[in-house]
Design a protein around this motif. Structure first.
Motif, mmCIF file in Angstrom:
data_model
loop_
_atom_site.group_PDB
_atom_site.id
_atom_site.type_symbol
_atom_site.label_atom_id
_atom_site.label_comp_id
_atom_site.label_asym_id
_atom_site.label_seq_id
_atom_site.Cartn_x
_atom_site.Cartn_y
_atom_site.Cartn_z
ATOM 1 N N LEU A 227 0.826 -1.198 0.000
ATOM 2 C CA LEU A 227 0.000 0.000 0.000
ATOM 3 C C LEU A 227 0.863 1.252 0.000
ATOM 4 N N THR A 228 0.307 2.336 -0.508
ATOM 5 C CA THR A 228 1.020 3.612 -0.565
ATOM 6 C C THR A 228 0.423 4.590 0.445
ATOM 7 N N VAL A 229 1.286 5.440 1.003
ATOM 8 C CA VAL A 229 0.838 6.471 1.942
ATOM 9 C C VAL A 229 1.651 7.744 1.726
ATOM 10 N N ASN A 230 1.039 8.882 2.009
ATOM 11 C CA ASN A 230 1.766 10.150 2.034
ATOM 12 C C ASN A 230 2.399 10.311 3.413
ATOM 13 N N ALA A 231 3.669 10.674 3.436
ATOM 14 C CA ALA A 231 4.372 10.748 4.714
ATOM 15 C C ALA A 231 5.326 11.926 4.766
ATOM 16 N N VAL A 232 5.422 12.521 5.947
ATOM 17 C CA VAL A 232 6.404 13.562 6.242
ATOM 18 C C VAL A 232 6.940 13.308 7.640
ATOM 19 N N ALA A 233 8.255 13.211 7.764
ATOM 20 C CA ALA A 233 8.887 13.054 9.073
ATOM 21 C C ALA A 233 9.925 14.151 9.255
ATOM 22 N N GLU A 241 4.556 19.285 10.240
ATOM 23 C CA GLU A 241 3.288 19.871 9.790
ATOM 24 C C GLU A 241 3.543 20.991 8.782
ATOM 25 N N ALA A 242 4.572 21.786 9.027
ATOM 26 C CA ALA A 242 4.890 22.887 8.120
ATOM 27 C C ALA A 242 5.314 22.360 6.755
ATOM 28 N N ARG A 243 6.131 21.313 6.748
ATOM 29 C CA ARG A 243 6.592 20.760 5.471
ATOM 30 C C ARG A 243 5.478 20.041 4.720
ATOM 31 N N ALA A 244 4.451 19.591 5.415
ATOM 32 C CA ALA A 244 3.326 18.916 4.753
ATOM 33 C C ALA A 244 2.370 19.906 4.105
ATOM 34 N N LEU A 245 2.324 21.139 4.608
ATOM 35 C CA LEU A 245 1.301 22.098 4.192
ATOM 36 C C LEU A 245 1.286 22.392 2.688
ATOM 37 N N PRO A 246 2.436 22.629 2.020
ATOM 38 C CA PRO A 246 2.370 22.919 0.582
ATOM 39 C C PRO A 246 1.699 21.818 -0.242
ATOM 40 N N GLN A 247 2.019 20.561 0.041
ATOM 41 C CA GLN A 247 1.399 19.470 -0.715
ATOM 42 C C GLN A 247 -0.076 19.317 -0.359
ATOM 43 N N LEU A 248 -0.448 19.590 0.883
ATOM 44 C CA LEU A 248 -1.857 19.553 1.255
ATOM 45 C C LEU A 248 -2.637 20.614 0.490
ATOM 46 N N ARG A 249 -2.049 21.796 0.358
ATOM 47 C CA ARG A 249 -2.707 22.860 -0.387
ATOM 48 C C ARG A 249 -2.778 22.529 -1.883
ATOM 49 N N MET A 250 -1.753 21.851 -2.402
ATOM 50 C CA MET A 250 -1.801 21.413 -3.800
ATOM 51 C C MET A 250 -2.918 20.395 -4.009
ATOM 52 N N SER A 285 -7.849 19.759 5.660
ATOM 53 C CA SER A 285 -8.089 19.055 6.918
ATOM 54 C C SER A 285 -8.424 17.587 6.687
ATOM 55 N N ALA A 286 -9.271 17.306 5.697
ATOM 56 C CA ALA A 286 -9.661 15.923 5.416
ATOM 57 C C ALA A 286 -8.472 15.104 4.925
ATOM 58 N N ALA A 287 -7.643 15.699 4.052
ATOM 59 C CA ALA A 287 -6.473 14.983 3.541
ATOM 60 C C ALA A 287 -5.462 14.739 4.649
ATOM 61 N N ARG A 288 -5.275 15.738 5.500
ATOM 62 C CA ARG A 288 -4.287 15.611 6.585
ATOM 63 C C ARG A 288 -4.598 14.426 7.498
ATOM 64 N N GLU A 289 -5.858 14.108 7.693
ATOM 65 C CA GLU A 289 -6.238 12.996 8.561
ATOM 66 C C GLU A 289 -5.712 11.661 8.043
ATOM 67 N N ARG A 290 -5.500 11.553 6.734
ATOM 68 C CA ARG A 290 -5.045 10.287 6.148
ATOM 69 C C ARG A 290 -3.531 10.235 5.958
ATOM 70 N N TRP A 291 -2.851 11.357 6.147
ATOM 71 C CA TRP A 291 -1.409 11.394 5.950
ATOM 72 C C TRP A 291 -0.677 11.047 7.247
ATOM 73 N N PHE A 292 0.530 10.527 7.106
ATOM 74 C CA PHE A 292 1.368 10.213 8.259
ATOM 75 C C PHE A 292 2.385 11.341 8.416
ATOM 76 N N VAL A 293 2.175 12.194 9.397
ATOM 77 C CA VAL A 293 2.994 13.386 9.579
ATOM 78 C C VAL A 293 3.427 13.472 11.035
ATOM 79 N N GLY A 294 4.747 13.554 11.268
ATOM 80 C CA GLY A 294 5.227 13.656 12.643
ATOM 81 C C GLY A 294 6.712 13.416 12.725
ATOM 82 N N THR A 295 7.163 12.973 13.871
ATOM 83 C CA THR A 295 8.570 12.623 14.048
ATOM 84 C C THR A 295 8.826 11.264 13.409
#
Length: 346
Positions: A227-233, A241-250, A285-295
C-alpha cells in the motif's frame, strides 16, 4: 518487519527548474538505495506545473545508473497513453540495464486531462481504456522469452519480441484505486497496489476483492500487494506539519479544480493559508487525517500499525515534505530527512 519503498512524482517547487527537480529526485533515489529501501517508483503525470514525472522509463534509466540494489519501477505507466509494444520495449531495455531490479507498474487512468490524453494518442495507434485488460496480457507476452504471436486473418503468424535475447523480464504490477483494478489483477494472477496515497476510499473492499478472487499464476502462486501512503517526518511535529502544508494545499487545488501552480515553499504556504477559503481548509483538513505526519518515531509507528491492519509486509511512502525558501533547489532536504528518520525508527 515492514519493508519500506518510495513513490516519487518529482515535485517542482516555486522557483525551481525541471533540471533541478529531477536532480533532486535522483539524489533522493540514491538516499533510498543507501538506506535499504526495497523499491523506488516514478509516477506518470502530464502538463502539471508541480510535477516533472512525465516519463517514468527515462527517469528509471537515470536512477539505474546511480543506484546499486534498490528495485526501480513505474508507479505507474498509464497504459491508455501508450502502445503496448513501446512499453514492453522500454522496460525490456531497462531490465537489460539493471537486471533483476525493474518493476513495471501499469495503471488504467490517463494521468492528465482530456486534451493531453488526445495529444498522447495522436501520434499513432495507441491503447485505450477499454482495451486495458488485453494490452496488459500483450505486454506480458511481449516481455516473455517466447514473445507474442500476431495472427493474420489470412492464417499466417508473426512473432514479436520486446528485445532480441532477454535473460529476464520486469515484474509486472497492476495499480489502481477502484474495484476494477483489484478484480483484474486477481483474475490475471498479478501483484496489485492500491493507490491509497491518492484516494484512500474503498481500500478495504479492494483488498478483499483482490485476495478472495485471486487466481494463482505460475509466477505468483499467492496474492501479493502493498500500500502507498503520504508521509512527512521531521525532528519535531511542528516542522513536519509545516513541510506537509504545501502538498496539502496542492491537493486542495486538485480537488477543487483550481488553476495548478508550482509547489509552494513552506513560507509561501504558511502565508497563503492565513487567507484560505473554507473549501480549501476543509479539503486540507480531510487529507491531513489520512497522511502520516510527525517525528520519525511517530510516523514509523503509524506505518507499522497500517501494515498490520491491512496485512501487508511493505509500505510505499510518497515523501511529500516540501522545502523552505533557503534550501537548495537541486536537492530535497525535507524528503531525504523523511526517508532517513523513518528508516532509522523502523
Amino acid at each position: 518487519m515492514t519493508a519500506l519503498s518510495v513513490l516519487d512524482l518529482v515535485p517542482v517547487r516555486s522557483g525551481q527548474t525541471s533540471a533541478e527537480a529531477i536532480a533532486a529526485s535522483l539524489s533522493l533515489a540514491q538516499t533510498a538505495d543507501r538506506l535499504g529501501y526495497r523499491r523506488y517508483w516514478f509516477a506518470e503525470h502530464h502538463n502539471m506545473p508541480a510535477v516533472a514525472s512525465t516519463t517514468p522509463p527515462v527517469l528509471i534509466a537515470a536512477a539505474a545508473t546511480r543506484t546499486t540494489s534498490i528495485r526501480l519501477g513505474s508507479g505507474g505507466v498509464m497504459l491508455p497513453n501508450h502502445a503496448p509494444l513501446i512499453v514492453a520495449e522500454q522496460f525490456a531495455a531497462l531490465e537489460a540495464i539493471a537486471p533483476g531490479r525493474i518493476d513495471l507498474g501499469l495503471g488504467r487512468a490517463p494521468g492528465s486531462d482530456p486534451v493531453i490524453t488526445q495529444l498522447l494518442r495522436g501520434s499513432g495507434t495507441t491503447s485505450d481504456v477499454e482495451q486495458f485488460p488485453r494490452h496488459v496480457q500483450d505486454i506480458a507476452a511481449l516481455l516473455s522469452g517466447d514473445g507474442a504471436t500476431v495472427r493474420f486473418t489470412s492464417g499466417g503468424e508473426y512473432t514479436v519480441h520486446a528485445t532480441p535475447a532477454a535473460t529476464g523480464s520486469p515484474e509486472v504490477w497492476l495499480l489502481g484505486s477502484s474495484d476494477y483494478s483489484a478484480q483484474l489483477a486477481a483474475s490475471h494472477g498479478l501483484p496489485y497496489v492500491f493507490a491509497n496515497h491518492f484516494s484512500g476510499q474503498g481500500l478495504e473492499r479492494a483488498l478483499d476483492l483482490y485476495r478472495t478472487g485471486y487466481r494463482p499464476s505460475e509466477e505468483h502462486p499467492e496474492p501479493r500487494t502493498f500500500l502507498t501512503v503520504n508521509a512527512v517526518a521531521a525532528p519535531t511535529q511542528d516542522e513536519a506539519e509545516a513541510r506537509a502544508l504545501p502538498q496539502l494545499r496542492m491537493m486542495a487545488r486538485l480537488r477543487l479544480n483550481k488553476p495548478l501552480v508550482a509547489l509552494e515553499t513552506v513560507e509561501q504556504a504558511v502565508a497563503a493559508s492565513a487567507e484560505a477559503d473554507a473549501a480549501t481548509e476543509q479539503v486540507v483538513s480531510a487529507a491531513r487525517e489520512r497522511w502520516f505526519v510527525g517525528t520519525g518515531e511517530s510516523v514509523a509507528a503509524e506505518v507499522r500499525g497500517f501494515a498490520e491492519r491491512y496485512g501487508v509486509d511493505e509500505v510505499m511512502l510518497s515523501p511529500v515534505a516540501a522545502s523552505y525558501d533557503a534550501e537548495p533547489r537541486d536537492s530535497s532536504p525535507g524528503r531525504a530527512q523523511t526517508l532517513e528518520l523513518i528508516a532509522a525508527a523502523m
